[in-house]
Design an enzyme around this catalytic site. Structure first.
Site, PDB file in Angstrom:
ATOM      1  N   ARG A  80       7.605  80.614  16.047  1.00  0.00           N
ATOM      2  CA  ARG A  80       8.046  80.641  14.652  1.00  0.00           C
ATOM      3  C   ARG A  80       7.119  81.461  13.776  1.00  0.00           C
ATOM      4  O   ARG A  80       7.366  81.593  12.573  1.00  0.00           O
ATOM      5  CB  ARG A  80       8.065  79.214  14.135  1.00  0.00           C
ATOM      6  CG  ARG A  80       9.405  78.735  13.667  1.00  0.00           C
ATOM      7  CD  ARG A  80       9.217  77.277  13.391  1.00  0.00           C
ATOM      8  NE  ARG A  80      10.249  76.723  12.608  1.00  0.00           N
ATOM      9  CZ  ARG A  80      11.221  75.964  13.094  1.00  0.00           C
ATOM     10  NH1 ARG A  80      11.314  75.753  14.376  1.00  0.00           N
ATOM     11  NH2 ARG A  80      12.085  75.437  12.288  1.00  0.00           N
ATOM     12  N   ARG A 133      25.062  68.054   8.386  1.00  0.00           N
ATOM     13  CA  ARG A 133      24.641  67.662   9.750  1.00  0.00           C
ATOM     14  C   ARG A 133      24.348  66.164   9.842  1.00  0.00           C
ATOM     15  O   ARG A 133      23.706  65.578   8.969  1.00  0.00           O
ATOM     16  CB  ARG A 133      23.384  68.442  10.142  1.00  0.00           C
ATOM     17  CG  ARG A 133      22.781  67.939  11.450  1.00  0.00           C
ATOM     18  CD  ARG A 133      21.785  68.870  12.048  1.00  0.00           C
ATOM     19  NE  ARG A 133      20.717  69.212  11.148  1.00  0.00           N
ATOM     20  CZ  ARG A 133      19.816  70.165  11.388  1.00  0.00           C
ATOM     21  NH1 ARG A 133      19.879  70.861  12.495  1.00  0.00           N
ATOM     22  NH2 ARG A 133      18.862  70.411  10.518  1.00  0.00           N
ATOM     23  N   ARG A 144      12.441  75.391   3.610  1.00  0.00           N
ATOM     24  CA  ARG A 144      12.498  75.833   5.012  1.00  0.00           C
ATOM     25  C   ARG A 144      12.986  77.277   5.111  1.00  0.00           C
ATOM     26  O   ARG A 144      12.518  78.049   5.941  1.00  0.00           O
ATOM     27  CB  ARG A 144      13.409  74.902   5.823  1.00  0.00           C
ATOM     28  CG  ARG A 144      12.735  73.575   6.142  1.00  0.00           C
ATOM     29  CD  ARG A 144      13.738  72.470   6.461  1.00  0.00           C
ATOM     30  NE  ARG A 144      14.553  72.709   7.609  1.00  0.00           N
ATOM     31  CZ  ARG A 144      15.736  72.117   7.826  1.00  0.00           C
ATOM     32  NH1 ARG A 144      16.221  71.255   6.952  1.00  0.00           N
ATOM     33  NH2 ARG A 144      16.425  72.391   8.901  1.00  0.00           N
ATOM     34  N   LYS A 186      20.956  76.935  16.399  1.00  0.00           N
ATOM     35  CA  LYS A 186      20.123  77.077  17.609  1.00  0.00           C
ATOM     36  C   LYS A 186      20.248  75.841  18.509  1.00  0.00           C
ATOM     37  O   LYS A 186      20.458  75.958  19.709  1.00  0.00           O
ATOM     38  CB  LYS A 186      18.639  77.270  17.223  1.00  0.00           C
ATOM     39  CG  LYS A 186      18.399  78.464  16.310  1.00  0.00           C
ATOM     40  CD  LYS A 186      16.938  78.606  15.953  1.00  0.00           C
ATOM     41  CE  LYS A 186      16.356  77.471  15.122  1.00  0.00           C
ATOM     42  NZ  LYS A 186      16.926  77.332  13.762  1.00  0.00           N
ATOM     43  N   ARG A 243      18.988  63.980   8.749  1.00  0.00           N
ATOM     44  CA  ARG A 243      17.560  64.303   8.791  1.00  0.00           C
ATOM     45  C   ARG A 243      16.981  64.315   7.386  1.00  0.00           C
ATOM     46  O   ARG A 243      17.589  64.869   6.470  1.00  0.00           O
ATOM     47  CB  ARG A 243      17.362  65.696   9.437  1.00  0.00           C
ATOM     48  CG  ARG A 243      17.116  65.630  10.928  1.00  0.00           C
ATOM     49  CD  ARG A 243      17.124  66.958  11.613  1.00  0.00           C
ATOM     50  NE  ARG A 243      16.285  67.993  11.029  1.00  0.00           N
ATOM     51  CZ  ARG A 243      16.100  69.189  11.584  1.00  0.00           C
ATOM     52  NH1 ARG A 243      16.675  69.480  12.742  1.00  0.00           N
ATOM     53  NH2 ARG A 243      15.348  70.088  11.018  1.00  0.00           N
TER      54      ARG A 243
HETATM   55  P1  AP5 Z   1      21.985  73.045  14.479  1.00  0.00           P
HETATM   56  O1  AP5 Z   1      22.431  73.561  15.798  1.00  0.00           O
HETATM   57  O2  AP5 Z   1      21.317  71.705  14.437  1.00  0.00           O
HETATM   58  O3  AP5 Z   1      21.101  74.150  13.737  1.00  0.00           O
HETATM   59  P2  AP5 Z   1      19.636  74.677  14.052  1.00  0.00           P
HETATM   60  O4  AP5 Z   1      19.649  76.161  13.972  1.00  0.00           O
HETATM   61  O5  AP5 Z   1      19.112  74.057  15.324  1.00  0.00           O
HETATM   62  O6  AP5 Z   1      18.906  74.135  12.766  1.00  0.00           O
HETATM   63  P3  AP5 Z   1      17.603  73.266  12.567  1.00  0.00           P
HETATM   64  O7  AP5 Z   1      17.682  72.761  11.142  1.00  0.00           O
HETATM   65  O8  AP5 Z   1      17.433  72.218  13.624  1.00  0.00           O
HETATM   66  O9  AP5 Z   1      16.520  74.331  12.702  1.00  0.00           O
HETATM   67  P4  AP5 Z   1      15.143  74.256  12.112  1.00  0.00           P
HETATM   68  O10 AP5 Z   1      14.580  75.464  12.728  1.00  0.00           O
HETATM   69  O11 AP5 Z   1      15.042  74.151  10.645  1.00  0.00           O
HETATM   70  O12 AP5 Z   1      14.591  72.817  12.592  1.00  0.00           O
HETATM   71  P5  AP5 Z   1      13.647  72.364  13.784  1.00  0.00           P
HETATM   72  O13 AP5 Z   1      14.142  71.067  14.256  1.00  0.00           O
HETATM   73  O14 AP5 Z   1      13.418  73.460  14.766  1.00  0.00           O
HETATM   74  O15 AP5 Z   1      23.267  73.030  13.522  1.00  0.00           O
HETATM   75  C1  AP5 Z   1      23.233  72.497  12.230  1.00  0.00           C
HETATM   76  C2  AP5 Z   1      24.591  71.844  11.905  1.00  0.00           C
HETATM   77  O16 AP5 Z   1      25.608  72.832  11.923  1.00  0.00           O
HETATM   78  C3  AP5 Z   1      25.036  70.773  12.909  1.00  0.00           C
HETATM   79  O17 AP5 Z   1      25.644  69.745  12.195  1.00  0.00           O
HETATM   80  C4  AP5 Z   1      26.055  71.478  13.813  1.00  0.00           C
HETATM   81  O18 AP5 Z   1      27.034  70.590  14.282  1.00  0.00           O
HETATM   82  C5  AP5 Z   1      26.630  72.534  12.883  1.00  0.00           C
HETATM   83  N1  AP5 Z   1      26.896  73.793  13.584  1.00  0.00           N
HETATM   84  C6  AP5 Z   1      26.040  74.475  14.388  1.00  0.00           C
HETATM   85  N2  AP5 Z   1      26.599  75.609  14.838  1.00  0.00           N
HETATM   86  C7  AP5 Z   1      27.846  75.654  14.277  1.00  0.00           C
HETATM   87  C8  AP5 Z   1      28.919  76.591  14.330  1.00  0.00           C
HETATM   88  N3  AP5 Z   1      28.819  77.727  15.051  1.00  0.00           N
HETATM   89  N4  AP5 Z   1      30.036  76.345  13.622  1.00  0.00           N
HETATM   90  C9  AP5 Z   1      30.128  75.216  12.865  1.00  0.00           C
HETATM   91  N5  AP5 Z   1      29.157  74.275  12.768  1.00  0.00           N
HETATM   92  C10 AP5 Z   1      28.033  74.495  13.473  1.00  0.00           C
HETATM   93  O19 AP5 Z   1      12.248  72.180  13.002  1.00  0.00           O
HETATM   94  C11 AP5 Z   1      12.060  71.151  12.052  1.00  0.00           C
HETATM   95  C12 AP5 Z   1      10.639  71.200  11.516  1.00  0.00           C
HETATM   96  O20 AP5 Z   1       9.676  70.998  12.592  1.00  0.00           O
HETATM   97  C13 AP5 Z   1      10.207  72.530  10.873  1.00  0.00           C
HETATM   98  O21 AP5 Z   1      10.588  72.610   9.518  1.00  0.00           O
HETATM   99  C14 AP5 Z   1       8.672  72.465  11.058  1.00  0.00           C
HETATM  100  O22 AP5 Z   1       8.085  71.623  10.103  1.00  0.00           O
HETATM  101  C15 AP5 Z   1       8.512  71.812  12.419  1.00  0.00           C
HETATM  102  N6  AP5 Z   1       8.452  72.801  13.521  1.00  0.00           N
HETATM  103  C16 AP5 Z   1       9.321  72.916  14.554  1.00  0.00           C
HETATM  104  N7  AP5 Z   1       8.970  73.921  15.367  1.00  0.00           N
HETATM  105  C17 AP5 Z   1       7.823  74.458  14.833  1.00  0.00           C
HETATM  106  C18 AP5 Z   1       6.989  75.544  15.207  1.00  0.00           C
HETATM  107  N8  AP5 Z   1       7.244  76.297  16.293  1.00  0.00           N
HETATM  108  N9  AP5 Z   1       5.922  75.818  14.423  1.00  0.00           N
HETATM  109  C19 AP5 Z   1       5.635  75.083  13.345  1.00  0.00           C
HETATM  110  N10 AP5 Z   1       6.396  74.044  12.933  1.00  0.00           N
HETATM  111  C20 AP5 Z   1       7.486  73.734  13.661  1.00  0.00           C
END
Ligand code: AP5
Length: 228
Positions: A89, A128, A172, A13, A161
């Site tokens: 979410r 990552r 997660r 994402k 991270r």
């Molecule tokens: P990346 O693009 O970073 O993946 P992502 O889907 O953004 O994954 P996240 O881990 O950031 O999502 P998340 O939802 O767990 O975390 P968030 O920060 O929102 O890609 C990952 C890796 O793969 C990278 O190294 C990239 O280079 C590689 N990659 C990507 N696409 C690729 C491709 N097509 N091919 C090859 N490689 C690729 O949330 C973190 C925490 O915050 C949550 O656990 C929660 O505690 C809190 N939080 C955030 N939002 C909320 C909410 N709305 N409600 C409650 N708690 C929340």
């Protein structure tokens, strides 16, 4: 364009949001990035949410929704279009978002649901790396920086991270399956859901998304900024 990005942790994402932000000239809002910034600066909010984020649990709905509502009411740049990454979410957050968007008169165009397989997700998350200074994303096999451990964009140090360890990734994923997947049906019933296979490389996924937008009559194609 006004978009919500849905998908499991590691579906890509954040990666697609960074690409779409430039191509579609929209603002990228990531609740995860907002929380990590608050924790880095050790603010009151950062201290309050740290235990949730570090353990892979969700921050309470009312905390997240208040942040998003504030952003929509104060940030005038959102008028040009936006992309929500990591919010909503839960079903409650999706309902709250509809309320916020109604109040701001900014109806959602699409919810993009990015689906990737579990082995792909685990490989992406465990590899990552992120720049401590500017937040640029890397991967230790498929998107390596030119100099080991150093960001190509700003020269900052790369880090992993704390929630990208196997145990927390599992948590997660469980939270995602239980709390977030019901939203897919929520947007399906609103006829706003677009499904996309996110297993391909980042450029391939981006091109597929652009093709979808180009076919859409209500989308102003002149707004796409093509880069090499
Ligand atoms: P990346 O693009 O970073 O993946 P992502 O889907 O953004 O994954 P996240 O881990 O950031 O999502 P998340 O939802 O767990 O975390 P968030 O920060 O929102 O890609 C990952 C890796 O793969 C990278 O190294 C990239 O280079 C590689 N990659 C990507 N696409 C690729 C491709 N097509 N091919 C090859 N490689 C690729 O949330 C973190 C925490 O915050 C949550 O656990 C929660 O505690 C809190 N939080 C955030 N939002 C909320 C909410 N709305 N409600 C409650 N708690 C929340």
């Amino acid at each position: 364009m006004k978009l919500v990005l849905l998908g499991a942790p590691g579906a890509g994402k954040g990666t697609q949001a960074e690409l779409l932000k430039d191509t579609l000239n929209v603002v990228h809002i990531s609740t995860g990035d907002i929380f990590r910034e608050e924790m880095k600066n050790n603010t009151k909010l950062g201290q309050d949410i740290k235990s949730y984020v570090d353990s892979g649990n969700l921050v309470p709905d009312e905390v997240v929704t208040k942040i998003v509502a504030n952003k929509f009411s104060k940030d005038k740049s959102l008028k040009k279009g936006w992309l929500l990454d990591g919010f909503p979410r839960t079903q409650q957050q999706a309902i709250d978002l509809d309320e916020i968007l109604k109040k701001e008169n900014q109806p959602l165009d699409y919810a993009l649901y990015m689906e990737a397989t579990l082995p792909v997700i685990i490989g992406r998350l465990t590899g990552r790396r992120i720049c401590k200074k500017c937040g640029a994303l890397y991967h230790d096999t498929n998107r390596r920086p030119q100099k080991n451990g150093i960001c190509d964009v700003c020269g900052g140090p790369l880090y992993q991270r704390p929630d990208d360890n196997e145990e927390t990734i599992k948590k997660r994923m469980d939270v995602y399956l239980e709390s977030t997947t019901p939203i897919i049906d929520y947007y399906k019933s609103q006829k706003k859901l677009i499904w996309i296979n996110a297993n391909e490389d980042a450029k391939g996924v981006h091109e597929k998304l652009l093709k979808i937008f180009l076919k859409d009559k209500k989308f102003d194609q002149n707004k796409i900024v093509r880069r090499n």
